[in-house]
Design an enzyme around this catalytic site. Sequence first.
Site, mmCIF file in Angstrom:
data_model
loop_
_atom_site.group_PDB
_atom_site.id
_atom_site.type_symbol
_atom_site.label_atom_id
_atom_site.label_comp_id
_atom_site.label_asym_id
_atom_site.label_seq_id
_atom_site.Cartn_x
_atom_site.Cartn_y
_atom_site.Cartn_z
ATOM 1 N N ASP A 1 23.909 3.777 2.394
ATOM 2 C CA ASP A 1 23.524 3.204 1.112
ATOM 3 C C ASP A 1 22.011 3.256 0.929
ATOM 4 O O ASP A 1 21.255 2.963 1.857
ATOM 5 C CB ASP A 1 24.000 1.740 1.105
ATOM 6 C CG ASP A 1 23.744 1.049 -0.210
ATOM 7 O OD1 ASP A 1 24.223 1.561 -1.230
ATOM 8 O OD2 ASP A 1 23.067 0.003 -0.211
ATOM 9 N N GLU B 1 23.061 8.253 0.053
ATOM 10 C CA GLU B 1 22.903 7.991 -1.377
ATOM 11 C C GLU B 1 21.425 8.091 -1.736
ATOM 12 O O GLU B 1 20.648 7.205 -1.423
ATOM 13 C CB GLU B 1 23.420 6.590 -1.719
ATOM 14 C CG GLU B 1 23.302 6.281 -3.207
ATOM 15 C CD GLU B 1 23.261 4.785 -3.528
ATOM 16 O OE1 GLU B 1 23.617 4.422 -4.649
ATOM 17 O OE2 GLU B 1 22.845 3.987 -2.665
#
Length: 526
Positions: A186, A227
């Site tokens: 993330d 990401e």
Amino acid sequence: MRSFKDSDGDGIGDLKGATSKLDYINDGNPKSTHSLGARCIWLMPVDESPSYHGYDVSDYYRVARVLGTNDDFKMFAAEAHKRGIKVLVDLVLNHSSSEHPHFLEALRDTASPYRTWYRWSATDPGRGPWGSDIWHKSPVRNEYYYGIFSSHMPDLNYETTAVLDEAKRVAKFWIDSMHVDGFRLDAVSYLVEDGMHLAHTAGTHRVLREWQAYVRGIKPDVFTVGEVTYPNDTVLTYYPDQLTSYFAFEVADSIISAVRRGSATGMLAPVVQLQRTVPDGRWSPFVRNHDQVRTRTELGGDIAKAKIAATILLTMPGMPFVYYGEEIGMIGAKPDERLRTPMQWSTAHGDGFTTGTPWEQLQSDSLTTTVAGEERDAGSMLALHRRLIHLRDRCAALRSGLIIQMTASNDAVLAYLRENDAAMVLVIANLSDKALTGVRVGYGEPLLSSESAPAQHSRIVPSNELGHVTIHSGRWKASDLLARESPASMVVTADGRIRDYIPFARLEPKRAYVVELSRDTAMSCR
Ligand SMILES: [Ca+2]
Ligand SMILES: [Ca+2]
């Protein structure tokens, strides 16, 4: 996980529920057409967390109680592996929860060893570069702590060696004890700050390199996907030696934009750029993810357009990801909870998702857009996904072939080839809402007259920025892989060009076609 399948009637999806639905993802039988056939699952955070979304982790070593136990997770992973499905878990390294015991201790006790795991300031340094509050007032004393996303998500301080050591320990735990195959990481752009530079810093690249090298050391075939929510040019700074792969946000936006506008112009540019610079399998296209308005909603509810987007995604190079529910055309707009609503399995109580009350209200079409309904319909979105994923598995050209951009005589038509040695697949999509006749596609040729551009405006369009693809000359037989139409053969001239090829006399409105091309009589993909 929370929205996939509930096993115990509390209205919240869980590991046992997801385990019971693994056959839907892949039943392990390569001949079965009643399964999506996906080879990998990315689970959004399953760690203990005070929030429903789990992106603020309060215990990195324990599955959230509401989802099950660590043993339930191991069972899920074992059952997935039996079916040939790899398991990736979301790993949130940038920040912890504000309820993580380390943060709570650091907040209360300035002498705590965890004090240096976070970033503090005696005065408020002010807003971040995007005008948002990134420094948050301590509830305990007159000071501020740094959290780029929210006060509930204090950033971890990677200038403290122990923090990176801990990030390695967490990865080792999930690999060794929980048997995962890799991680989705993330918000990796924001790991390390450098003054007012909060994203893509040299420190961030260094941390990713070191973390990935460590993880690869304990699991050489680990797959990691990061990401980085930026255009290609920025994402490319994370290659070649950091994570395995990154999500291609620019490709996702390009697909949505082309299908929405009904214009193919420029759609493939970010794809060709990645192909030119990044090895296949090290970038991951998608259409929409859990932070974005769902594809069907983005496309005005139009399932025909959503099918085109899916067809483009699943005939792309790279390692495509499909967000759950997209494969049946679920709808959903912000706020975030509405992008993450329960899976619509059937018209049973709770959509077959739960016997209780769903944790989040179902969508308005929950009784009409369901897995059960689409399983009965050969023309459904679900049937299309099953077909395309299986085709991708069977066709080397679709799986790993080069993408060769073609010209088309109408701007509303997207056309490309996937080429792998002597095998080719043609994808041609009419993005407009009108039937088009006589559309010509070509390669290596100036674009001559067209329906949308009169002859005097003809222009030379580079067929492919790669420029080096040689296509075998001769006549290629064509076979429609999605429908039972009869496309015309394609002729490649001795100098490797394709001129004025009309695969279909008529292209139906909002329809994508996938065509196998073969120089022999044998077709291998169907
Ligand atoms: Ca449950
Ligand atoms: Ca950070």
